[in-house]
Enzyme design. Sequence first.
Site, short mmCIF file in Angstrom:
data_model
loop_
_atom_site.label_atom_id
_atom_site.label_comp_id
_atom_site.label_asym_id
_atom_site.label_seq_id
_atom_site.Cartn_x
_atom_site.Cartn_y
_atom_site.Cartn_z
N TYR A 142 0.86 -1.19 0.00
CA TYR A 142 0.00 0.00 0.00
C TYR A 142 0.89 1.23 0.00
CZ TYR A 142 -3.27 3.57 1.79
OH TYR A 142 -4.04 4.70 1.97
N ASP A 237 9.35 2.75 -1.36
CA ASP A 237 8.39 3.41 -0.47
C ASP A 237 8.81 3.08 0.97
OD1 ASP A 237 4.75 3.45 -0.10
OD2 ASP A 237 6.38 4.19 1.17
N LYS A 265 5.67 9.42 8.16
CA LYS A 265 5.65 8.90 9.54
C LYS A 265 6.81 9.41 10.41
CE LYS A 265 3.11 4.92 7.79
NZ LYS A 265 1.75 4.91 8.32
#
Length: 429
Positions: A142, A237, A265
Amino acid sequence: MAATGSLWEAALRYLPGGVDSPVRAFRAVGDEPVIVDRGEGAYLVAVDGTRYLDYICSWGALLAGHAHPAVTSRIVEVARRGTNFGLLSPLEVELARAIVEAVPSVEMIRFVNSGTEATMSALRLARAATGRSVVVKFAGCYHGHVDSLLVSAGSGVMTFGLPGTPGVTPGTASDTLVLPYNDVGAVEEAFRRHGSEIAAVIVEPVAGNMGVVPPVPSFLETLRRVTRAAGALLIFDEVITGFRLGLAGAQGKYGIEPDLTCFGKVIGGGLPVGAYGGRRDLMQQVAPSGPVYQAGTLAGNPLTMAAGLATIELARATGAYDYLECLGGRLESGLREAVRAAGIPAVVQRVGSMLTLFFSSEPVTDAGRAETCDVARFAAFHRAMRRRGILLPPSQFEAWFVSLAHTEDDVDRTVEAAADALREIARGA
Ligand code: KE4
């Protein structure tokens, strides 16, 4: 203290599904969501006063735990001078330098406000830089809610993608090729067939979004080799793994240099953030230094930069990652013993301070295997752990995170609760 019930009713009235992000609704575990009043280190305190040992850690953002004084005080100090100016300010240069110095493949970086924006922008840059349209992603990975990445695998492994959600057009999906994670043969076949059309491969170098699935040996090296040979770009990613698995993230751990890296994050220390960076010749193509347009009102905002810098300073402290590795290993071995003792088919998969307990009889190496997990049993386990004051991510397909605020006692308590919960489940209670 607001009663959870009325608050949840109000949330359902004003927010779709009562939440601002689907997983927070706890639907996958058949439970009412935890509504949080505050965080304290490794703990969350709900509005009903219940205190939980937290392994969500804001989906990995909180490497230092909740409300770390060094982070919070920095945010307060900067906020006193204003929250955002929409103009260049020193802290974004400072955080950019810190990331460039930590991650060898990153020569330049652009801040945005979410991981989604980071991957969306990196894809646009890759397509512009190569003049090609096709992107390759992997089932189970994702990368945020980017249209061209919300795509399911086509009818055959080598057929182009199908919209993964209403609102994504077949045209958008048709430029995306979805391959099985860890499938070196599929990657090589895709590049044999479509190599000249492929702009980029985007991959979670350690998958966190099907639960924790490490790369099999040669997977990442194959991606590097075939993309370079075909003139395509390799995009890591590292929204989860960046500064999670070490200062140089997964690329440092596995020794693979991608062309572009996406962050999120941890680099924002719990405030809204994303970033993409990499080779200077590529990043120089981003406006205003180049023609590839991308912009953002709050990009590089001082509060996020301050929180990110404070977090990275804590991560740089001697032994920080050794501590996380030690706690992660303690948790992994404790859970494995609890699973064995309960006689339940389950596997524990871990990389550093991110791990998942899968209710699967076999190791989970890709989305297909992940989908065979007993999600009902995970839901029962999640509820049983919550009753014991341990809050796990409310989905079988997420990573548990250990922070610098967790202690050995916390981990031992978690293992004890898991052993008890698994026995309860094994009894079919
Ligand atoms: P955001 O747009 O949510 O900041 O980042 C998207 C993203 C990109 N890449 C990876 C590898 C990610 O894991 C994410 C977001 N992660 C999810 C949970 N695994 C965030 C939680 C949520 O969606 O509520």
